[in-house]
Design an enzyme around this catalytic site. Sequence first.
Site, PDB file in Angstrom:
ATOM      1  N   CYS A  93       2.776  -0.292   5.543  1.00 13.00           N
ATOM      2  CA  CYS A  93       2.650  -0.516   4.029  1.00 13.00           C
ATOM      3  C   CYS A  93       2.649  -1.943   3.360  1.00 13.00           C
ATOM      4  CB  CYS A  93       3.499   0.148   3.690  1.00 13.00           C
ATOM      5  SG  CYS A  93       2.539   0.807   1.754  1.00 13.00           S
ATOM      6  N   HIS A 178       2.472   5.402   6.434  1.00 12.29           N
ATOM      7  CA  HIS A 178       4.253   5.560   6.857  1.00 12.29           C
ATOM      8  C   HIS A 178       4.151   6.568   8.166  1.00 12.29           C
ATOM      9  CE1 HIS A 178       5.785   2.943   3.697  1.00 12.29           C
ATOM     10  NE2 HIS A 178       5.010   3.121   3.130  1.00 12.29           N
ATOM     11  N   GLU A 180       7.615   5.708  10.643  1.00 11.40           N
ATOM     12  CA  GLU A 180       8.116   5.891  11.002  1.00 11.40           C
ATOM     13  C   GLU A 180       9.118   7.216   9.815  1.00 11.40           C
ATOM     14  OE1 GLU A 180       8.050   3.704   6.788  1.00 11.40           O
ATOM     15  OE2 GLU A 180       6.822   3.935   8.611  1.00 11.40           O
TER      16      GLU A 180
END
Length: 236
Positions: A93, A178, A180
């Site tokens: 990001c 994202h 993760e």
Amino acid sequence: MIEMTEVVAIRHVAFEDLGSFERVLRERGIDVTYLDAGQGRLLEQVTRRSPQLLIILGGPMGACETAAYPFLEEELALIRARLAREKPVLGICLGAQLIAAALGAKVYPAEAKEIGWGNVDLSEAGVDSPVAELTAPVLHWHGDTFDLPTGATHLASTPVCRNQAFAVGSHALGLQFHVEVLGSGIESWLIGHAYEISQAVGVSVAEIRADTHRHASLLESQSRRFLNRWLDDVLT
């Protein structure tokens, strides 16, 4: 194969951490160190540690807001130095935007905020990359986008933002989205980004929470495969 011993992750807000990536790294015997942006001199700290991998995590500020957030200049200098030496860097990001900016690409507001769960469309190069492991919806949470840096390889897009993932050689990877994020941590995101959600048209806490319940478990398993595959690539 090079034995990796340490990863440094630069964190901008406490809840946007390594998430599912942390377990993968520790299972591979890699020490994980967090450095919090704005707390001490990042460039000096990372240079002193000389980690095998640097991960730049997400954050609510823009990559070009260096006047308001001077530590971003340090991060840009750090990224440029690592890229010049072809040392592994992963940006998520804001981290991806900083890699793009460090390479001279323009970072600017997107036509609309992209917040919530959704798939990414892979380019031809993306199909042959570790990003191909990510067939499940991922979490999008950004208002800025960027031009593809000169010499970078385009990997993924969405209708809102063309440049969702890119690679620089085999040593650097930028992900606008994202992968993760852990489902168990989504409440911290909803709390920490409450104001942004309230200002985003068509975005609701209930929808993000419901979609997280639907998609997070599969994404967590796919993110493990993605990261292991990318680490295998940068270690050879």
